[in-house]
Design an enzyme around this catalytic site. Structure first.
Site, short mmCIF file in Angstrom:
data_model
loop_
_atom_site.label_atom_id
_atom_site.label_comp_id
_atom_site.label_asym_id
_atom_site.label_seq_id
_atom_site.Cartn_x
_atom_site.Cartn_y
_atom_site.Cartn_z
N ASN A 88 0.81 -1.22 0.00
CA ASN A 88 0.00 0.00 0.00
C ASN A 88 0.84 1.27 0.00
O ASN A 88 0.39 2.31 -0.49
CB ASN A 88 -0.92 -0.01 1.22
CG ASN A 88 -1.54 1.34 1.49
OD1 ASN A 88 -2.47 1.76 0.81
ND2 ASN A 88 -1.02 2.06 2.48
N TYR A 164 3.04 10.51 -10.78
CA TYR A 164 2.17 9.57 -10.08
C TYR A 164 1.41 8.63 -11.01
O TYR A 164 1.47 7.40 -10.86
CB TYR A 164 1.18 10.34 -9.20
CG TYR A 164 0.27 9.44 -8.40
CD1 TYR A 164 0.76 8.72 -7.31
CD2 TYR A 164 -1.07 9.31 -8.72
CE1 TYR A 164 -0.07 7.90 -6.56
CE2 TYR A 164 -1.91 8.49 -7.97
CZ TYR A 164 -1.40 7.78 -6.90
OH TYR A 164 -2.22 6.95 -6.17
N LYS A 168 1.73 4.33 -11.46
CA LYS A 168 0.70 3.33 -11.21
C LYS A 168 0.48 2.45 -12.45
O LYS A 168 0.19 1.25 -12.32
CB LYS A 168 -0.60 4.00 -10.77
CG LYS A 168 -0.51 4.65 -9.39
CD LYS A 168 -0.13 3.64 -8.30
CE LYS A 168 -0.18 4.25 -6.92
NZ LYS A 168 0.17 3.28 -5.85
N THR A 199 -7.46 11.55 2.18
CA THR A 199 -6.28 11.22 2.98
C THR A 199 -5.29 12.38 2.89
O THR A 199 -5.45 13.29 2.06
CB THR A 199 -5.58 9.94 2.48
OG1 THR A 199 -5.01 10.20 1.19
CG2 THR A 199 -6.57 8.78 2.36
#
Length: 241
Positions: A88, A164, A168, A199
């Protein structure tokens, strides 16, 4: 060897990672809380234990070989095997950054954590996973890593993020390669998209809770033996590549 199942969740001291650990703990699993920051890690362990989970701290920097090796030894000492690994831990790499203005060090840092870190941790934990009856690996990805969604006109895919989003996509490709290599084993490896959760990774701008974001990863962590492998899922089902 204990019949209690053991999971290691990286980046589990807060946010989605913490909720994945909490969800598995609520199922009766022993949960290793992998995190770099000692204070936050132990606070998360204490909170999980207060909620009834069997949790233990695992000092873990996914970008450091020695740290990952030591983490594997610690998990072995605690449980003798590993039933599920949830990769994670991740960074945004400065979420909104265009290719023409990219800071290459930022791109490298995103790949080092989000991709190479996953490979490093997975390979270190594989000997322990192979000792489990039904081992599972879950890599936490994102729909922004979907080339289909990124290239679909009008799709809601967020800002251009050259560090980013491609990190992924890279992670998705690496996961497929693991599934190919492990196809003749009992190890199932899949990708989970948590959705846009509030978050500190995104300044709490997400519209989903971390608990909601953890649900797909928990489901993939506890798949039956005839479950899928090498696939990419969110709450609604499969995510297009």
């Amino acid at each position: 060897m204990s019949e209690q199942k053991t999971a290691l969740v990286t980046g589990a001291n807060k946010g989605i990672g913490y909720e994945i650990a909490a969800g598995l703990g609520a199922l009766g699993w022993r949960v290793g809380v992998g995190a770099r920051d000692a204070e936050r890690r132990e606070a998360a362990v204490a909170k999980l234990r207060a909620g009834g989970a069997d949790a233990f701290g695992v000092p873990l920097d996914v970008t450091d070989d020695a740290s990952v090796t030591a983490a594997a030894r610690l998990v072995e000492d605690h449980a003798g095997r590993l039933d599920t690994l949830v990769n994670n831990a991740g960074i945004t790499g400065s979420a909104a950054q265009t290719p023409t203005t990219a800071d290459l060090d930022t791109v490298r840092a995103a790949v080092e954590t989000n991709v190479i870190g996953v490979i490093r941790v997975t390979n270190a934990m594989l000997p322990l996973l192979r000792r489990a009856a039904s081992p599972r690996i879950v890599n936490v990805s994102s729909s922004v890593g979907s080339l289909t969604r990124q290239s679909t006109p009008g799709a809601e895919v967020g800002p251009i993020a050259v560090a980013y989003s491609p990190s992924k996509t890279f992670l998705n490709g690496v996961t497929v390669q693991y599934a190919r290599e492990l196809h003749d084993t009992n190890i199932l490896i899949n990708l989970a998209c948590p959705g846009y959760c509030a978050t500190d990774l995104n300044g709490f701008r997400g519209h989903r809770t971390p608990e909601q974001g953890a649900a797909t990863a928990i489901r993939l962590a506890t798949l039956p033996d005839d479950g899928p492998t090498g696939r990419f899922f969110d709450d609604d089902g499969e995510v297009p590549w």
